[in-house]
Motif scaffolding. Structure first.
Motif, PDB file in Angstrom:
ATOM      1  N   LEU A   1       0.835  -1.205   0.000  1.00  0.00           N
ATOM      2  CA  LEU A   1       0.000   0.000   0.000  1.00  0.00           C
ATOM      3  C   LEU A   1       0.871   1.258   0.000  1.00  0.00           C
ATOM      4  O   LEU A   1       0.667   2.179  -0.804  1.00  0.00           O
ATOM      5  CB  LEU A   1      -0.917  -0.006   1.227  1.00  0.00           C
ATOM      6  N   LYS A   2       1.845   1.279   0.892  1.00  0.00           N
ATOM      7  CA  LYS A   2       2.731   2.448   1.001  1.00  0.00           C
ATOM      8  C   LYS A   2       3.513   2.671  -0.287  1.00  0.00           C
ATOM      9  O   LYS A   2       3.654   3.808  -0.761  1.00  0.00           O
ATOM     10  CB  LYS A   2       3.673   2.251   2.188  1.00  0.00           C
ATOM     11  N   LYS A   3       4.004   1.569  -0.862  1.00  0.00           N
ATOM     12  CA  LYS A   3       4.781   1.636  -2.103  1.00  0.00           C
ATOM     13  C   LYS A   3       3.961   2.233  -3.244  1.00  0.00           C
ATOM     14  O   LYS A   3       4.504   2.865  -4.152  1.00  0.00           O
ATOM     15  CB  LYS A   3       5.260   0.215  -2.456  1.00  0.00           C
ATOM     16  N   ASN A   4       2.644   2.034  -3.157  1.00  0.00           N
ATOM     17  CA  ASN A   4       1.741   2.553  -4.192  1.00  0.00           C
ATOM     18  C   ASN A   4       1.150   3.918  -3.817  1.00  0.00           C
ATOM     19  O   ASN A   4       0.103   4.310  -4.339  1.00  0.00           O
ATOM     20  CB  ASN A   4       0.628   1.537  -4.467  1.00  0.00           C
ATOM     21  N   ASN A   5       1.845   4.603  -2.912  1.00  0.00           N
ATOM     22  CA  ASN A   5       1.483   5.970  -2.517  1.00  0.00           C
ATOM     23  C   ASN A   5       0.106   6.085  -1.873  1.00  0.00           C
ATOM     24  O   ASN A   5      -0.568   7.107  -1.995  1.00  0.00           O
ATOM     25  CB  ASN A   5       1.581   6.921  -3.717  1.00  0.00           C
ATOM     26  N   LEU A   6      -0.298   5.018  -1.191  1.00  0.00           N
ATOM     27  CA  LEU A   6      -1.540   5.039  -0.422  1.00  0.00           C
ATOM     28  C   LEU A   6      -1.192   5.226   1.055  1.00  0.00           C
ATOM     29  O   LEU A   6      -0.134   4.798   1.518  1.00  0.00           O
ATOM     30  CB  LEU A   6      -2.319   3.735  -0.629  1.00  0.00           C
ATOM     31  N   ASN A   7      -2.073   5.856   1.777  1.00  0.00           N
ATOM     32  CA  ASN A   7      -1.848   6.096   3.197  1.00  0.00           C
ATOM     33  C   ASN A   7      -2.131   4.840   4.018  1.00  0.00           C
ATOM     34  O   ASN A   7      -3.101   4.127   3.744  1.00  0.00           O
ATOM     35  CB  ASN A   7      -2.753   7.231   3.689  1.00  0.00           C
ATOM     36  N   VAL A   8      -1.291   4.597   5.015  1.00  0.00           N
ATOM     37  CA  VAL A   8      -1.525   3.529   5.990  1.00  0.00           C
ATOM     38  C   VAL A   8      -1.480   4.183   7.368  1.00  0.00           C
ATOM     39  O   VAL A   8      -0.408   4.491   7.887  1.00  0.00           O
ATOM     40  CB  VAL A   8      -0.493   2.400   5.887  1.00  0.00           C
ATOM     41  N   MET A   9      -2.670   4.434   7.917  1.00  0.00           N
ATOM     42  CA  MET A   9      -2.810   5.159   9.180  1.00  0.00           C
ATOM     43  C   MET A   9      -3.063   4.161  10.301  1.00  0.00           C
ATOM     44  O   MET A   9      -4.093   3.485  10.323  1.00  0.00           O
ATOM     45  CB  MET A   9      -3.957   6.161   9.054  1.00  0.00           C
ATOM     46  N   ALA A  10      -2.101   4.052  11.225  1.00  0.00           N
ATOM     47  CA  ALA A  10      -2.136   3.027  12.266  1.00  0.00           C
ATOM     48  C   ALA A  10      -2.645   3.615  13.577  1.00  0.00           C
ATOM     49  O   ALA A  10      -2.170   4.652  14.034  1.00  0.00           O
ATOM     50  CB  ALA A  10      -0.745   2.438  12.458  1.00  0.00           C
ATOM     51  N   VAL A  11      -3.600   2.928  14.185  1.00  0.00           N
ATOM     52  CA  VAL A  11      -4.185   3.363  15.451  1.00  0.00           C
ATOM     53  C   VAL A  11      -3.942   2.293  16.509  1.00  0.00           C
ATOM     54  O   VAL A  11      -4.170   1.112  16.271  1.00  0.00           O
ATOM     55  CB  VAL A  11      -5.704   3.622  15.303  1.00  0.00           C
ATOM     56  N   GLY A  12      -3.475   2.719  17.698  1.00  0.00           N
ATOM     57  CA  GLY A  12      -3.194   1.759  18.763  1.00  0.00           C
ATOM     58  C   GLY A  12      -1.832   1.132  18.577  1.00  0.00           C
ATOM     59  O   GLY A  12      -0.871   1.816  18.200  1.00  0.00           O
ATOM     60  N   LYS A  13      -1.724  -0.174  18.819  1.00  0.00           N
ATOM     61  CA  LYS A  13      -0.405  -0.802  18.771  1.00  0.00           C
ATOM     62  C   LYS A  13      -0.059  -1.385  17.392  1.00  0.00           C
ATOM     63  O   LYS A  13       0.902  -2.145  17.269  1.00  0.00           O
ATOM     64  CB  LYS A  13      -0.266  -1.863  19.861  1.00  0.00           C
ATOM     65  N   ILE A  14      -0.813  -1.030  16.367  1.00  0.00           N
ATOM     66  CA  ILE A  14      -0.528  -1.528  15.018  1.00  0.00           C
ATOM     67  C   ILE A  14       0.907  -1.193  14.604  1.00  0.00           C
ATOM     68  O   ILE A  14       1.637  -2.051  14.075  1.00  0.00           O
ATOM     69  CB  ILE A  14      -1.529  -0.950  13.990  1.00  0.00           C
ATOM     70  N   GLU A  15       1.342   0.037  14.838  1.00  0.00           N
ATOM     71  CA  GLU A  15       2.702   0.424  14.459  1.00  0.00           C
ATOM     72  C   GLU A  15       3.733  -0.474  15.136  1.00  0.00           C
ATOM     73  O   GLU A  15       4.718  -0.894  14.513  1.00  0.00           O
ATOM     74  CB  GLU A  15       2.964   1.884  14.837  1.00  0.00           C
ATOM     75  N   ASP A  16       3.516  -0.785  16.410  1.00  0.00           N
ATOM     76  CA  ASP A  16       4.455  -1.629  17.143  1.00  0.00           C
ATOM     77  C   ASP A  16       4.433  -3.074  16.636  1.00  0.00           C
ATOM     78  O   ASP A  16       5.478  -3.713  16.509  1.00  0.00           O
ATOM     79  CB  ASP A  16       4.125  -1.619  18.639  1.00  0.00           C
ATOM     80  N   ILE A  17       3.252  -3.597  16.356  1.00  0.00           N
ATOM     81  CA  ILE A  17       3.123  -4.985  15.903  1.00  0.00           C
ATOM     82  C   ILE A  17       3.932  -5.227  14.630  1.00  0.00           C
ATOM     83  O   ILE A  17       4.539  -6.285  14.455  1.00  0.00           O
ATOM     84  CB  ILE A  17       1.632  -5.343  15.673  1.00  0.00           C
ATOM     85  N   PHE A  18       3.955  -4.227  13.755  1.00  0.00           N
ATOM     86  CA  PHE A  18       4.650  -4.379  12.478  1.00  0.00           C
ATOM     87  C   PHE A  18       6.007  -3.677  12.453  1.00  0.00           C
ATOM     88  O   PHE A  18       6.612  -3.537  11.396  1.00  0.00           O
ATOM     89  CB  PHE A  18       3.760  -3.855  11.340  1.00  0.00           C
ATOM     90  N   SER A  19       6.478  -3.263  13.644  1.00  0.00           N
ATOM     91  CA  SER A  19       7.781  -2.574  13.722  1.00  0.00           C
ATOM     92  C   SER A  19       7.857  -1.389  12.767  1.00  0.00           C
ATOM     93  O   SER A  19       8.903  -1.094  12.202  1.00  0.00           O
ATOM     94  CB  SER A  19       8.917  -3.550  13.402  1.00  0.00           C
ATOM     95  N   GLY A  20       6.723  -0.727  12.570  1.00  0.00           N
ATOM     96  CA  GLY A  20       6.675   0.451  11.712  1.00  0.00           C
ATOM     97  C   GLY A  20       6.641   0.154  10.226  1.00  0.00           C
ATOM     98  O   GLY A  20       6.531   1.080   9.415  1.00  0.00           O
ATOM     99  N   ARG A  21       6.705  -1.119   9.847  1.00  0.00           N
ATOM    100  CA  ARG A  21       6.742  -1.484   8.423  1.00  0.00           C
ATOM    101  C   ARG A  21       5.457  -1.083   7.712  1.00  0.00           C
ATOM    102  O   ARG A  21       4.357  -1.440   8.141  1.00  0.00           O
ATOM    103  CB  ARG A  21       6.945  -2.999   8.288  1.00  0.00           C
ATOM    104  N   GLY A  22       5.592  -0.353   6.621  1.00  0.00           N
ATOM    105  CA  GLY A  22       4.448  -0.007   5.790  1.00  0.00           C
ATOM    106  C   GLY A  22       3.532   1.048   6.367  1.00  0.00           C
ATOM    107  O   GLY A  22       2.481   1.337   5.790  1.00  0.00           O
ATOM    108  N   ILE A  23       3.911   1.646   7.498  1.00  0.00           N
ATOM    109  CA  ILE A  23       3.060   2.648   8.146  1.00  0.00           C
ATOM    110  C   ILE A  23       3.447   4.042   7.651  1.00  0.00           C
ATOM    111  O   ILE A  23       4.626   4.383   7.630  1.00  0.00           O
ATOM    112  CB  ILE A  23       3.214   2.591   9.681  1.00  0.00           C
ATOM    113  N   THR A  24       2.472   4.848   7.271  1.00  0.00           N
ATOM    114  CA  THR A  24       2.772   6.225   6.851  1.00  0.00           C
ATOM    115  C   THR A  24       2.552   7.222   7.984  1.00  0.00           C
ATOM    116  O   THR A  24       3.187   8.276   8.013  1.00  0.00           O
ATOM    117  CB  THR A  24       1.933   6.635   5.625  1.00  0.00           C
ATOM    118  N   GLU A  25       1.640   6.927   8.882  1.00  0.00           N
ATOM    119  CA  GLU A  25       1.467   7.747  10.082  1.00  0.00           C
ATOM    120  C   GLU A  25       0.780   6.904  11.153  1.00  0.00           C
ATOM    121  O   GLU A  25       0.074   5.944  10.844  1.00  0.00           O
ATOM    122  CB  GLU A  25       0.665   9.021   9.800  1.00  0.00           C
TER     123      GLU A  25
END
Length: 391
Positions: free
Chosen positions: A225-249
């Motif tokens: 998704l990120k590679k295709n210039n789409l937003n990936v907005m993480a809420v809660g512990k999503i950013e931590d679960i994926f170690s920030g991978r693919g997260i835009t904010e």
């Protein structure tokens, strides 16, 4: 045309034991069904309206005549039943081997290496409830400055520290040190910072928890998704679960209701892509503490807020609601449970009253997200978009 997916994970809200539950010691587990039985029923009208009670094999909730959503249950393919395993599988990673666990505490070589790296001795080193172990060892921790290291039935290396004894940034650095050294056979799924405050006899954990997860082994749907210039907005512990991978904010949250608030805040923004939310209280506050009553009330509280989410949706939005594993608070012990997870989908572009039945592999959700945005496929998953989208 769909240009945004709101994907909400109700952490640990399982709906019945999977066929291999006995292998995990989870025969008879049914998070939603057993909580409903314990409370004499659950009031979940908004999820029921989407089709929750129409899911194959579900119990404890009401079936409706004409649900407005699509619904089904998903069977996990990965070996495991933890948060990281469940979320990774949704994104396209199937784990053949479960993450390591430590029912007798961490081996001497791990402890020695960690103590040398941080320049302090540790205390604890055993499986424990997070609230119990700080009551047990908090006073010693304050006197010695030694961090409390413990684990659970999950694949976790947890470090508890009083915020006045070990400042947050120091605690986070200790976690990063542990994360960097826990590799190979000791590659635990998560290293978790567990800060607390208070006095002896009255310690409480703070919302400043941080998870330092192992990095996914290959490209996941968030990366694509990120590679295709789409937003990936993480809420809660999503950013931590994926170690920030693919997260835009990302935004971290204090509790479930804050998670709903932050999801609604992102929905107000005009950004295409994915809003990915984890609501962790079901698991962390109630499932692991065997608090069936609070768990049930938490489900009802989310259901009330779901009406706000649905009303805030745009014509081009799609809503997914699911879970990552079970954590039946009525069962002996405090571990996760190997259960089917529910799936609900709703949007103006989707059909109504579509039963997806039982699907093998959480990756089908991720592949469907990829199909919605017409991006490259993920490694594991079969899309069901054609079954649910209006022609």
């Amino acid at each position: 045309m769909i240009d945004r997916v709101i994907w909400i994970v109700l952490d640990s809200v399982g709906i019945g034991a999977m066929p291999d539950a006995a292998k995990y010691g989870d025969e008879g587990s049914n998070t939603v069904g057993n909580i409903s039985k314990f409370l004499g029923g659950l009031k979940l009208p908004n999820m029921e309206k989407l089709g929750l009670g129409n899911i194959d094999g579900i119990s404890g909730v009401n079936k409706v005549e004409n649900p407005i959503g699509c619904y089904g249950r998903f069977e996990e393919l990965s070996n495991g039943k933890d948060t990281t395993t469940g979320h990774w599988e949704m994104s396209g990673v199937v784990l053949e081997q479960a993450f390591p666990t430590y029912p007798n505490g961490f081996p001497k070589e791990v402890v020695d290496k960690f103590e040398k790296a941080i320049g302090r001795k540790i205390i604890g080193n055993k499986p424990a409830s997070g609230t119990v172990i700080i009551d047990e060892l908090g006073e010693e921790h304050i006197k010695t400055g030694s961090p409390i290291v413990y684990t659970s039935a999950d694949s976790v290396f947890q470090i508890a520290a009083h915020e006045d004894v070990i400042p947050l940034e120091t605690l986070y650095e200790m976690c990063k040190t542990a994360r960097n050294m826990l590799k190979g056979e000791h590659a635990v799924a998560r290293v978790i910072a567990r800060p607390f405050v208070g006095e002896v006899g009255n310690f409480t954990r703070t919302p400043n928890r941080r998870d330092f997860s192992i990095v996914p082994p290959h490209e996941i749907v968030l990366d694509i998704l990120k590679k295709n210039n789409l937003n990936v907005m993480a809420v809660g512990k999503i950013e931590d679960i994926f170690s920030g991978r693919g997260i835009t904010e990302a935004v971290h949250t204090k509790d479930n209701m804050d998670g709903v608030d932050q999801t609604l805040n992102y929905m107000k923004q005009d950004k295409k892509g994915l809003i990915f939310t984890n609501l962790v209280d079901f698991d962390m506050k109630w499932g692991h503490r065997n608090d069936a009553e609070a768990y049930g009330r938490g489900l009802e509280a989310f259901d009330k807020r779901l009406k706000e989410i649905v009303e805030a949706m745009r014509e081009s939005d799609v809503l997914f609601i699911t879970a990552d594993h079970g954590c039946d608070p009525t069962m002996p012990g405090t571990d996760h449970s190997r259960e089917y997870v529910p799936f609900l989908a709703y949007g103006k572009e989707l059909k109504a009253n579509i039963n997806l039945g039982t699907r093998k592999g959480f990756g089908d959700m991720g592949q469907t997200v990829a199909d919605i945005f017409s991006i490259e496929p993920i490694k594991n998953g079969k899309s069901f978009l054609n079954e649910i989208i209006k022609k």
